[in-house]
Scaffold this motif. Structure first.
Motif, mmCIF file in Angstrom:
data_model
loop_
_atom_site.group_PDB
_atom_site.id
_atom_site.type_symbol
_atom_site.label_atom_id
_atom_site.label_comp_id
_atom_site.label_asym_id
_atom_site.label_seq_id
_atom_site.Cartn_x
_atom_site.Cartn_y
_atom_site.Cartn_z
ATOM 1 N N GLY A 147 52.605 44.232 15.287
ATOM 2 C CA GLY A 147 52.091 42.972 14.752
ATOM 3 C C GLY A 147 51.944 41.860 15.761
ATOM 4 N N SER A 148 52.217 42.126 17.033
ATOM 5 C CA SER A 148 52.186 41.060 18.037
ATOM 6 C C SER A 148 50.826 40.967 18.717
ATOM 7 C CB SER A 148 53.258 41.314 19.100
ATOM 8 O OG SER A 148 52.910 42.443 19.889
ATOM 9 N N ARG A 149 50.606 39.842 19.375
ATOM 10 C CA ARG A 149 49.386 39.666 20.154
ATOM 11 C C ARG A 149 49.317 40.697 21.273
ATOM 12 N NH1 ARG A 149 48.436 34.858 24.439
ATOM 13 N NH2 ARG A 149 50.197 36.006 25.292
ATOM 14 N N GLY A 150 50.457 40.977 21.899
ATOM 15 C CA GLY A 150 50.474 41.945 22.984
ATOM 16 C C GLY A 150 50.048 43.328 22.527
ATOM 17 N N HIS A 151 50.487 43.737 21.345
ATOM 18 C CA HIS A 151 50.070 45.037 20.828
ATOM 19 C C HIS A 151 48.577 45.027 20.529
ATOM 20 C CE1 HIS A 151 49.458 48.387 18.047
ATOM 21 N NE2 HIS A 151 50.510 48.936 18.626
ATOM 22 N N GLU A 152 48.077 43.935 20.006
ATOM 23 C CA GLU A 152 46.646 43.846 19.705
ATOM 24 C C GLU A 152 45.815 43.965 20.976
ATOM 25 O OE1 GLU A 152 43.820 43.507 16.561
ATOM 26 O OE2 GLU A 152 46.005 43.578 16.469
ATOM 27 N N ILE A 153 46.265 43.312 22.049
ATOM 28 C CA ILE A 153 45.563 43.424 23.333
ATOM 29 C C ILE A 153 45.572 44.877 23.804
ATOM 30 C CG2 ILE A 153 45.665 42.810 25.779
ATOM 31 C CD1 ILE A 153 46.804 40.069 24.883
ATOM 32 N N ALA A 154 46.730 45.521 23.711
ATOM 33 C CA ALA A 154 46.844 46.908 24.155
ATOM 34 C C ALA A 154 45.940 47.821 23.335
ATOM 35 C CB ALA A 154 48.301 47.357 24.056
ATOM 36 N N ALA A 155 45.894 47.608 22.025
ATOM 37 C CA ALA A 155 45.057 48.443 21.162
ATOM 38 C C ALA A 155 43.583 48.285 21.514
ATOM 39 C CB ALA A 155 45.297 48.091 19.700
ATOM 40 N N ARG A 156 43.149 47.078 21.785
ATOM 41 C CA ARG A 156 41.748 46.856 22.135
ATOM 42 C C ARG A 156 41.425 47.437 23.519
ATOM 43 N NH1 ARG A 156 39.284 43.049 18.576
ATOM 44 N NH2 ARG A 156 40.790 42.444 16.959
ATOM 45 N N PHE A 157 42.390 47.405 24.419
ATOM 46 C CA PHE A 157 42.207 48.041 25.721
ATOM 47 C C PHE A 157 41.985 49.546 25.546
ATOM 48 C CE2 PHE A 157 44.422 50.511 29.049
ATOM 49 C CZ PHE A 157 43.661 50.164 30.161
ATOM 50 N N VAL A 158 42.821 50.183 24.741
ATOM 51 C CA VAL A 158 42.682 51.617 24.506
ATOM 52 C C VAL A 158 41.342 51.919 23.839
ATOM 53 C CG1 VAL A 158 43.614 53.568 23.191
ATOM 54 C CG2 VAL A 158 45.164 52.042 24.428
ATOM 55 N N ALA A 159 40.969 51.087 22.855
ATOM 56 C CA ALA A 159 39.705 51.308 22.154
ATOM 57 C C ALA A 159 38.520 51.219 23.111
ATOM 58 C CB ALA A 159 39.551 50.291 21.027
ATOM 59 N N GLN A 160 38.543 50.248 23.993
ATOM 60 C CA GLN A 160 37.420 50.106 24.924
ATOM 61 C C GLN A 160 37.376 51.239 25.944
ATOM 62 O OE1 GLN A 160 34.850 48.081 24.452
ATOM 63 N NE2 GLN A 160 35.998 47.699 22.572
ATOM 64 N N ARG A 161 38.524 51.756 26.302
ATOM 65 C CA ARG A 161 38.530 52.933 27.177
ATOM 66 C C ARG A 161 37.884 54.128 26.473
ATOM 67 N NH1 ARG A 161 42.135 53.490 31.319
ATOM 68 N NH2 ARG A 161 41.125 55.540 31.530
ATOM 69 N N PHE A 162 38.225 54.320 25.198
ATOM 70 C CA PHE A 162 37.594 55.404 24.434
ATOM 71 C C PHE A 162 36.080 55.181 24.330
ATOM 72 C CE2 PHE A 162 41.746 56.266 21.928
ATOM 73 C CZ PHE A 162 42.138 57.230 22.846
ATOM 74 N N ALA A 163 35.697 53.927 24.089
ATOM 75 C CA ALA A 163 34.265 53.626 23.964
ATOM 76 C C ALA A 163 33.529 53.942 25.262
ATOM 77 C CB ALA A 163 34.082 52.163 23.583
ATOM 78 N N ALA A 164 34.135 53.596 26.392
ATOM 79 C CA ALA A 164 33.492 53.836 27.684
ATOM 80 C C ALA A 164 33.311 55.330 27.960
ATOM 81 C CB ALA A 164 34.318 53.196 28.799
ATOM 82 N N LEU A 165 34.122 56.159 27.320
ATOM 83 C CA LEU A 165 34.018 57.602 27.510
ATOM 84 C C LEU A 165 32.967 58.236 26.602
ATOM 85 C CD1 LEU A 165 37.826 58.487 27.746
ATOM 86 C CD2 LEU A 165 36.180 58.306 29.626
ATOM 87 N N GLY A 166 32.389 57.426 25.714
ATOM 88 C CA GLY A 166 31.384 57.955 24.809
ATOM 89 C C GLY A 166 31.957 58.680 23.608
#
Length: 559
Positions: A57-76
């Motif tokens: 529920g923290s801002r830090g977790h939200e940042i981490a989740a979006r980082f992971v999501a964008q890495r997945f997106a970059a991989l197609g």
């Protein structure tokens, strides 16, 4: 990794003998797709102080989740989280959680028996759980001792036979009978509330055995007695409860236990002495006492996210089946300074090994698989939240999967690989329950890695990370870790003793980044093997977990 259970203590045994290899691990070729430098960069970002320990529920977790999501997106890869208003999938599966905390109001038990009524305080002589769905709990009921509180025909035990517990509070021994297989016993221990509920009980109170007191003395249990609890919120708006009919839960010290057993046909000492005997199961009996439990709590709602990505399979006959590679993203956030700590002491639990390393491994596997021909089966990469608060994100995904539940055929979970030494073996906790054991062994053999048996079965790790939530849905699963050979036992033991769930779990540890790259390669091989075999992972015939959670599924003969 979720906190060590009440039933087990981190006491790693001796390291198994390392397998003889033609060359030292450091001299073996490293697949260039798994670069130590990139692995380090991912761990460094996820464990940076900026993310403040990635608490649920923290801002830090939200940042981490979006980082992971964008890495997945970059991989197609394809997003497989929630749908938006237009029906389009996103990367995030957002979950509402309820955080339940104790108030300052008095809480505890009143026990009434032949000698009158005695009052015991929460956090001192007793522990009473704050109720997620009853903020002002005040419940009185008669008591029944029910042995270990186990009812499972697969192990031939029914501690409720000839007992009337309907509308009553059961008093049960912690743990399971001496000599029972530890993983089976741990599963039974984790489901005692459900078993009591099936027999009509409305509360469960736990008594310590001599064995459990050696592992977790009362003084240690009460350290976290008033820690907030978390639960995911279902579509009905209520906090999820495994056994909603169990309205009261708690534990007692020896003084309160004696009050519970006042006038009983057997004393606490007699019951414990019997429980010490191998295979013994103290029989239950009605007690001459009643208990009033009272506790006030307050709740708040927070949200946090799983990240879900899909690599579609390429075989028309198998692409509808999904294998899952999972790792938890959350950690413990920021803790208050300890009494007497020096000014400026580190209070951020960065969770680098636990579990930025597991997430970095998942990202490396996804990158390798996205750049090669599609596997036969589809692969789901599930990066979860709430593991440290009770395997909550994995439980939510397993209960509300974003693919048909029946299509999930296997899971490998990555949680806290200890990457401090050149490992020469791996451990797949749960490998002896399904064909995932030989799948893992065959997959890592070209790397001159061996699959070692569980070196510490008493710790019951098979039921203590996210994969267990898939197991309970009938999915064959293992939890993969670096092994105890070649210095692994000492590295693991030292990490648990000094750095586990501490601010020191950060980049200041003596990381072996080459080991991180090799661990990623091993998991790429394992995931690819699961996805490409003709047959999906199968439970073994007669296996307790397969028979319990997937009774109608095809089974494989045990080798």
């Amino acid at each position: 990794m979720e906190a060590w259970s009440d039933e087990a203590e981190p006491t790693p045994g001796p390291a198994p003998a390392a397998a003889t290899a033609p060359r030292a691990e450091a001299e073996l070729p490293l697949d260039p797709r798994f670069a130590p430098e990139r692995f380090r960069a991912d761990v460094a970002f996820l464990a940076d102080d900026l993310l403040e320990g990635r608490d649920i529920g923290s801002r830090g977790h939200e940042i981490a989740a979006r980082f992971v999501a964008q890495r997945f997106a970059a991989l197609g890869l394809e997003p497989l989280g929630d749908r938006d208003a237009a029906g389009q999938r996103g990367w995030l599966q957002r979950i509402t959680f309820q955080k339940t905390s104790y108030t300052q109001d008095p809480a505890g038990f009143e026990i009434t028996g032949p000698a009158g009524t005695r009052r015991f305080a929460h956090g001192q002589e007793v522990i009473i759980a704050a109720s997620a769905n009853a903020p002002e709990l005040d419940l009185t009921a008669p008591l029944v001792f029910a042995g270990y509180g186990i009812d499972d025909p697969r192990v031939g035990i029914n501690d409720y036979a000839r007992l009337d517990v309907k509308g009553k509070i059961v008093v049960v021994l912690r743990g399971y009978p001496t000599g029972m297989p530890s993983e089976v016993g741990a599963n039974l221990s984790a489901t005692k509330a459900q078993m009591a509920e099936r027999h009509g009980a409305i509360g469960v109170i736990t008594l310590a055995t001599n064995a459990s007191l050696k592992v977790r003395p009362w003084e240690r249990l009460i350290r976290t007695a008033s820690t907030p609890s978390y639960a995911w919120v279902g579509p009905d708006g209520r906090a999820n409860e495994a056994a909603p009919g169990i309205r009261l839960a708690g534990a007692v010290n020896d003084e309160a236990a004696a009050a519970l057993l006042a006038g009983a046909p057997r004393s606490l000492a007699q019951i414990r002495a019997e429980a010490d005997k191998p295979g013994a199961r103290p029989r239950g009996f009605a007690l001459r006492t009643t208990l009033r439990g009272f506790v006030h709590s307050r709740s708040e709602r927070i949200t946090s996210t799983n990240v879900v990505a899909l690599l579609p399979g390429g075989d028309p006959a198998l692409r509808g089946e999904h294998v899952v590679l999972s790792a938890h993203l959350d950690h413990l956030g920021i803790t208050p300074p300890r009494p007497g700590a020096s000014p400026g002491a580190d209070t951020i639990n960065n969770g680098a090994m636990d579990n930025a390393a597991g997430v970095a491994t998942t990202l490396a596997v996804a990158q390798a698989m996205a750049t090669e021909p599609a596997p036969r089966r589809s692969v789901l990469f599930v990066v979860t939240t709430g593991e440290e608060r009770g395997l909550l994100g994995a439980d939510y995904f397993a209960t509300h999967p974003t693919v048909p539940a029946a299509s999930i055929v296997g899971n490998v979970d990555l949680d806290m690989p200890v990457l401090l030494y050149p490992f020469t073996d791996v451990i797949a906790f749960g490998a002896d329950h399904s064909t995932l054991g030989p799948i893992v062994a065959d997959a890592v053999r070209p790397m001159q890695l061996t699959l070692s048996p569980d070196p510490m079965p008493a710790e019951t790790l098979f039921v203590r990370s996210d994969h267990y939530r898939f197991v309970r849905k009938g999915v064959p699963a293992v939890f993969l870790a670096t092994g105890f050979a070649n210095g692994g036992a000492k590295a693991f033991g030292d990490f648990l003793a000094k750095d586990y769930h501490q601010p020191s779990d950060d980049l200041g540890l003596a990381w072996n980044w080459r080991a991180g790259a090799r661990f990623a390669e091993a998991n790429w091989r394992i995931t690819r093997a699961m996805a490409n075999r003709d047959a999906p992972p199968l439970w073994y015939q007669g296996d307790y977990f397969g028979d319990t959670f997937a009774p109608g599924a095809p089974k494989a003969p045990r080798p």
